[in-house]
Design an enzyme around this catalytic site. Structure first.
Site, mmCIF file in Angstrom:
data_model
loop_
_atom_site.group_PDB
_atom_site.id
_atom_site.type_symbol
_atom_site.label_atom_id
_atom_site.label_comp_id
_atom_site.label_asym_id
_atom_site.label_seq_id
_atom_site.Cartn_x
_atom_site.Cartn_y
_atom_site.Cartn_z
ATOM 1 N N ASN A 115 -3.568 6.094 -2.553
ATOM 2 C CA ASN A 115 -3.296 6.148 -1.077
ATOM 3 C C ASN A 115 -2.733 7.538 -0.465
ATOM 4 O O ASN A 115 -2.946 7.854 0.473
ATOM 5 C CB ASN A 115 -2.489 5.042 -0.498
ATOM 6 N N SER B 261 0.733 -1.232 -0.059
ATOM 7 C CA SER B 261 -0.057 -0.051 0.218
ATOM 8 C C SER B 261 1.037 1.207 0.073
ATOM 9 O O SER B 261 0.503 2.318 -0.459
ATOM 10 C CB SER B 261 -0.869 0.013 1.264
ATOM 11 N N HIS C 94 -0.764 -2.779 -7.494
ATOM 12 C CA HIS C 94 -1.473 -2.483 -6.350
ATOM 13 C C HIS C 94 -3.237 -2.360 -6.516
ATOM 14 O O HIS C 94 -3.747 -1.549 -7.305
ATOM 15 C CB HIS C 94 -1.289 -1.068 -6.084
ATOM 16 N N GLU D 100 -3.276 -0.128 -9.865
ATOM 17 C CA GLU D 100 -2.025 0.421 -10.020
ATOM 18 C C GLU D 100 -0.850 -0.153 -10.435
ATOM 19 O O GLU D 100 -0.509 -0.973 -9.546
ATOM 20 C CB GLU D 100 -1.808 1.296 -8.741
HETATM 21 C C1 LIG Z 1 -5.285 0.673 1.588
HETATM 22 C C2 LIG Z 1 -5.126 0.435 0.222
HETATM 23 O O1 LIG Z 1 -3.808 0.107 -0.206
HETATM 24 C C3 LIG Z 1 -5.914 0.823 -0.937
HETATM 25 C C4 LIG Z 1 -7.481 0.555 -0.695
HETATM 26 O O2 LIG Z 1 -8.031 -0.690 -0.897
HETATM 27 S S1 LIG Z 1 -8.247 1.794 -0.172
HETATM 28 C C5 LIG Z 1 -9.981 1.253 -0.235
HETATM 29 C C6 LIG Z 1 -10.493 1.429 -1.498
HETATM 30 N N1 LIG Z 1 -11.768 0.889 -1.340
HETATM 31 C C7 LIG Z 1 -13.105 1.734 -1.146
HETATM 32 O O3 LIG Z 1 -12.701 2.932 -1.119
HETATM 33 C C8 LIG Z 1 -14.270 1.093 -0.794
HETATM 34 C C9 LIG Z 1 -15.511 2.055 -0.588
HETATM 35 N N2 LIG Z 1 -16.611 1.185 -0.658
HETATM 36 C C10 LIG Z 1 -17.275 0.849 -1.828
HETATM 37 O O4 LIG Z 1 -16.988 1.042 -2.580
HETATM 38 C C11 LIG Z 1 -18.631 0.132 -1.296
HETATM 39 O O5 LIG Z 1 -19.059 0.682 0.003
HETATM 40 C C12 LIG Z 1 -18.391 -1.392 -1.351
HETATM 41 C C13 LIG Z 1 -18.182 -1.984 -2.855
HETATM 42 C C14 LIG Z 1 -17.345 -1.818 -0.430
HETATM 43 C C15 LIG Z 1 -19.657 -2.126 -0.976
HETATM 44 O O6 LIG Z 1 -20.689 -1.346 -1.620
HETATM 45 P P1 LIG Z 1 -22.236 -1.678 -0.875
HETATM 46 O O7 LIG Z 1 -23.233 -1.365 -1.991
HETATM 47 O O8 LIG Z 1 -22.291 -1.084 0.418
HETATM 48 O O9 LIG Z 1 -22.338 -3.292 -0.472
HETATM 49 P P2 LIG Z 1 -22.929 -4.431 -1.245
HETATM 50 O O10 LIG Z 1 -24.383 -4.127 -1.830
HETATM 51 O O11 LIG Z 1 -22.610 -5.529 -0.307
HETATM 52 O O12 LIG Z 1 -21.926 -4.503 -2.408
HETATM 53 C C16 LIG Z 1 -22.123 -3.988 -3.765
HETATM 54 C C17 LIG Z 1 -22.079 -4.717 -4.923
HETATM 55 O O13 LIG Z 1 -20.677 -5.510 -5.005
HETATM 56 C C18 LIG Z 1 -20.837 -6.874 -4.918
HETATM 57 N N3 LIG Z 1 -19.629 -7.302 -3.915
HETATM 58 C C19 LIG Z 1 -19.273 -6.927 -2.986
HETATM 59 N N4 LIG Z 1 -18.062 -7.479 -2.419
HETATM 60 C C20 LIG Z 1 -18.090 -8.393 -3.120
HETATM 61 C C21 LIG Z 1 -17.040 -9.415 -3.370
HETATM 62 N N5 LIG Z 1 -15.937 -9.483 -2.639
HETATM 63 N N6 LIG Z 1 -16.960 -10.272 -4.552
HETATM 64 C C22 LIG Z 1 -17.985 -9.987 -5.552
HETATM 65 N N7 LIG Z 1 -18.991 -9.119 -5.450
HETATM 66 C C23 LIG Z 1 -18.910 -8.420 -4.269
HETATM 67 C C24 LIG Z 1 -22.215 -7.232 -4.354
HETATM 68 O O14 LIG Z 1 -22.722 -8.265 -4.480
HETATM 69 C C25 LIG Z 1 -22.925 -5.722 -4.980
HETATM 70 O O15 LIG Z 1 -23.291 -6.100 -6.142
HETATM 71 P P3 LIG Z 1 -24.614 -5.343 -6.719
HETATM 72 O O16 LIG Z 1 -24.841 -3.928 -6.666
HETATM 73 O O17 LIG Z 1 -24.772 -6.157 -8.274
HETATM 74 O O18 LIG Z 1 -25.823 -6.089 -6.108
HETATM 75 N N1 LIG Z 2 -6.323 -4.073 3.492
HETATM 76 C C1 LIG Z 2 -6.290 -3.036 2.374
HETATM 77 O O1 LIG Z 2 -7.122 -2.491 1.968
HETATM 78 C C2 LIG Z 2 -5.218 -3.142 1.334
HETATM 79 C C3 LIG Z 2 -4.092 -3.861 1.560
HETATM 80 N N2 LIG Z 2 -2.950 -3.722 0.808
HETATM 81 C C4 LIG Z 2 -1.620 -4.404 1.016
HETATM 82 O O2 LIG Z 2 -1.747 -5.750 0.761
HETATM 83 C C5 LIG Z 2 -0.915 -6.514 1.922
HETATM 84 C C6 LIG Z 2 -1.764 -7.447 2.509
HETATM 85 O O3 LIG Z 2 -2.755 -6.526 3.223
HETATM 86 P P1 LIG Z 2 -4.116 -7.182 3.918
HETATM 87 O O4 LIG Z 2 -4.646 -8.557 2.732
HETATM 88 O O5 LIG Z 2 -4.988 -6.366 4.226
HETATM 89 O O6 LIG Z 2 -3.336 -7.896 5.119
HETATM 90 P P2 LIG Z 2 -4.126 -9.277 6.182
HETATM 91 O O7 LIG Z 2 -3.626 -9.052 7.175
HETATM 92 O O8 LIG Z 2 -5.738 -9.494 5.866
HETATM 93 O O9 LIG Z 2 -3.300 -10.521 5.340
HETATM 94 C C7 LIG Z 2 -2.172 -10.710 5.279
HETATM 95 C C8 LIG Z 2 -1.928 -12.360 5.372
HETATM 96 O O10 LIG Z 2 -0.389 -12.336 5.072
HETATM 97 C C9 LIG Z 2 0.052 -13.624 5.630
HETATM 98 N N3 LIG Z 2 1.449 -13.775 5.814
HETATM 99 C C10 LIG Z 2 2.104 -12.826 6.725
HETATM 100 N N4 LIG Z 2 3.390 -13.158 6.308
HETATM 101 C C11 LIG Z 2 3.481 -14.065 5.414
HETATM 102 C C12 LIG Z 2 4.598 -14.767 4.792
HETATM 103 N N5 LIG Z 2 5.770 -14.731 5.194
HETATM 104 N N6 LIG Z 2 4.256 -15.914 3.962
HETATM 105 C C13 LIG Z 2 2.913 -16.170 3.732
HETATM 106 N N7 LIG Z 2 1.983 -15.428 4.511
HETATM 107 C C14 LIG Z 2 2.206 -14.452 5.241
HETATM 108 C C15 LIG Z 2 -0.782 -13.501 6.883
HETATM 109 O O11 LIG Z 2 -0.986 -14.820 7.723
HETATM 110 C C16 LIG Z 2 -2.179 -12.969 6.713
HETATM 111 O O12 LIG Z 2 -3.008 -13.774 6.458
HETATM 112 C C17 LIG Z 2 -0.327 -5.228 2.623
HETATM 113 O O13 LIG Z 2 0.967 -4.927 2.094
HETATM 114 C C18 LIG Z 2 -1.124 -4.040 2.518
HETATM 115 O O14 LIG Z 2 -0.538 -2.880 2.831
HETATM 116 C C19 LIG Z 2 -3.140 -2.976 -0.705
HETATM 117 C C20 LIG Z 2 -4.413 -2.750 -0.787
HETATM 118 C C21 LIG Z 2 -5.401 -2.493 -0.024
#
Ligand SMILES: CC(=O)CC(=O)SCCNC(=O)CCNC(=O)[C@H](O)C(C)(C)COP(=O)(O)OP(=O)(O)OC[C@H]1O[C@@H](n2cnc3c(N)ncnc32)[C@H](O)[C@@H]1OP(=O)(O)O
Ligand SMILES: NC(=O)C1=CN([C@@H]2O[C@H](COP(=O)(O)OP(=O)(O)OC[C@H]3O[C@@H](n4cnc5c(N)ncnc54)[C@H](O)[C@@H]3O)[C@@H](O)[C@H]2O)C=CC1
Length: 310
Positions: A214, A143, A164, A176
């Site tokens: 991010n 991330s 990503h 990404e």
């Molecule tokens: C930290 C990082 O490195 C980067 C990141 O990831 S940052 C986080 C980025 N993500 C976001 O910003 C998520 C923001 N949230 C959303 O977009 C929405 O809330 C959400 C898509 C998560 C859920 O949406 P929602 O409308 O509240 O829920 P829900 O109705 O359960 O799901 C929406 C649709 O996706 C589908 N869906 C949800 N999760 C699913 C999954 N895991 N697999 C398949 N389909 C899925 C549902 O079936 C539903 O489909 P329909 O609209 O056709 O019915």
């Molecule tokens: N949580 C999020 O929304 C996002 C996370 N990421 C990135 O993805 C990566 C994973 O994040 P999450 O799935 O959220 O974490 P998570 O905690 O859900 O899963 C990580 C998994 O890795 C396993 N693990 C740890 N060390 C290991 C090793 N040496 N070999 C094999 N398995 C090992 C753990 O048992 C755990 O199940 C991180 O680098 C995170 O920054 C990227 C995009 C979105």
């Protein structure tokens, strides 16, 4: 296949775009790894999903099955038998292992999605670099960590890059694709083609902290936590405000819980260490407290809100 392609944009599962990569190993079976394994299998790839924990692997298989079921229900609305076949075939393409070295041996591409910690990633990539065939591309789903820094321990720096994904992987359409300083054009092109083949819209980004999403999203989430910490508004009101006032699908505190408070903290701590003068990256006592208490968000059952444990 055609019918599947029509909704590919929505479900990130187009099998119509060709990629030379057919065998993908995903390391880490948590939130992200299980989603990456799912979309790869949906797109017809042979997937090996690896985690140190057999329990995590069992949980991942269960959640992938359930999520494929959601997809099948929509794609094969009037053809339940075909839906069942689709789920069974996609699940059948995913095998699970606890040994990353064994899993790397047959991979064209390895996508790492383990804990956001440089030392742990280094240890893993050193092993993968030694074990994987010459042609294998190694990629990280980090991330916030530097792709160049992760790649510093491998010999194949030209065959290393960032892939990503976003959470939830089967739903979020963006990928990404990150070029490190030594990523070759051939590797970059192969990663872009693979991203398209698994149904994602790919953007390119340099190896810059947080890439595009991010770098913008994490400071926003952190500012929301600080706002709540100061007592300026309730968690619920902050979230309602950003959903109804700015059109976000989730409020920032809901999103923090969804991403994982531990992951949020790993990102912030890493950036603070690198850029100690940047006020946006300063540690947040409330975030530290919640993580220390094991309140990691949705995955642990409690964060800013309480959740039913899965
Ligand atoms: C930290 C990082 O490195 C980067 C990141 O990831 S940052 C986080 C980025 N993500 C976001 O910003 C998520 C923001 N949230 C959303 O977009 C929405 O809330 C959400 C898509 C998560 C859920 O949406 P929602 O409308 O509240 O829920 P829900 O109705 O359960 O799901 C929406 C649709 O996706 C589908 N869906 C949800 N999760 C699913 C999954 N895991 N697999 C398949 N389909 C899925 C549902 O079936 C539903 O489909 P329909 O609209 O056709 O019915
Ligand atoms: N949580 C999020 O929304 C996002 C996370 N990421 C990135 O993805 C990566 C994973 O994040 P999450 O799935 O959220 O974490 P998570 O905690 O859900 O899963 C990580 C998994 O890795 C396993 N693990 C740890 N060390 C290991 C090793 N040496 N070999 C094999 N398995 C090992 C753990 O048992 C755990 O199940 C991180 O680098 C995170 O920054 C990227 C995009 C979105």
């Amino acid at each position: 296949m055609m019918q599947f392609g029509v909704i590919a944009r929505k479900f990130s599962s187009s099998a119509s775009v060709q990629s030379a990569i057919k065998n993908v190993t995903v390391i880490g079976g948590g939130l992200m790894g299980s989603g990456i394994a799912q979309v790869s299998a949906q797109a017809g790839q042979n997937v090996t999903l690896v985690d140190v924990s057999p329990d995590v692997l069992a949980k991942a298989q269960k959640s992938i099955g359930a999520n494929l079921g959601r997809v099948a229900k929509k794609v094969y609305k009037d053809k339940p038998q075909e839906g069942e076949k689709f789920v069974a075939e996609a699940l059948g393409r995913i095998k699970t292992l606890t040994d990353p070295v064994a899993a790397a041996k047959s991979a064209d591409l390895v996508v790492e999605a383990i804990v956001e910690n440089m030392d742990v990633k280094h240890k893993l990539f050193k092993q993968l670099d030694e074990a994987a065939p010459e042609h294998t591309i190694l990629a990280s789903n980090t991330s916030s960590l530097s792709i160049n820094e992760i790649a510093s321990v491998v010999k194949r720096k030209d065959r290393f890059g960032g892939l990503h994904f976003f959470n939830p992987v089967p739903v979020m359409r963006l990928l990404e694709v990150v070029k490190g300083a030594e990523t070759s054009e051939a590797t970059y092109n192969a990663m872009m083609a693979w991203g398209k083949a698994v149904g994602k819209t790919c953007i390119t980004c340099k190896d810059t902290p947080g890439f595009v999403v991010n770098r913008l999203l994490v400071p926003y989430i952190c500012e929301a936590i600080r706002l709540y910490e100061r007592g300026d508004a309730s968690a619920r009101d902050i979230d309602i405000a950003m959903k109804l006032g700015a059109g976000y699908p989730m409020g920032p505190l809901e999103l923090a819980d969804y991403v994982g408070l531990d992951t949020n903290k790993f990102i912030l701590d890493g950036w603070h260490k690198k850029y100690p003068d940047q006020p946006l990256f300063k540690p947040i006592p409330l975030l530290n407290k919640l993580v220390a208490e094991g309140k990691l968000g949705v995955k642990s059952g409690e964060g800013f809100y309480k959740y039913e444990k899965k």
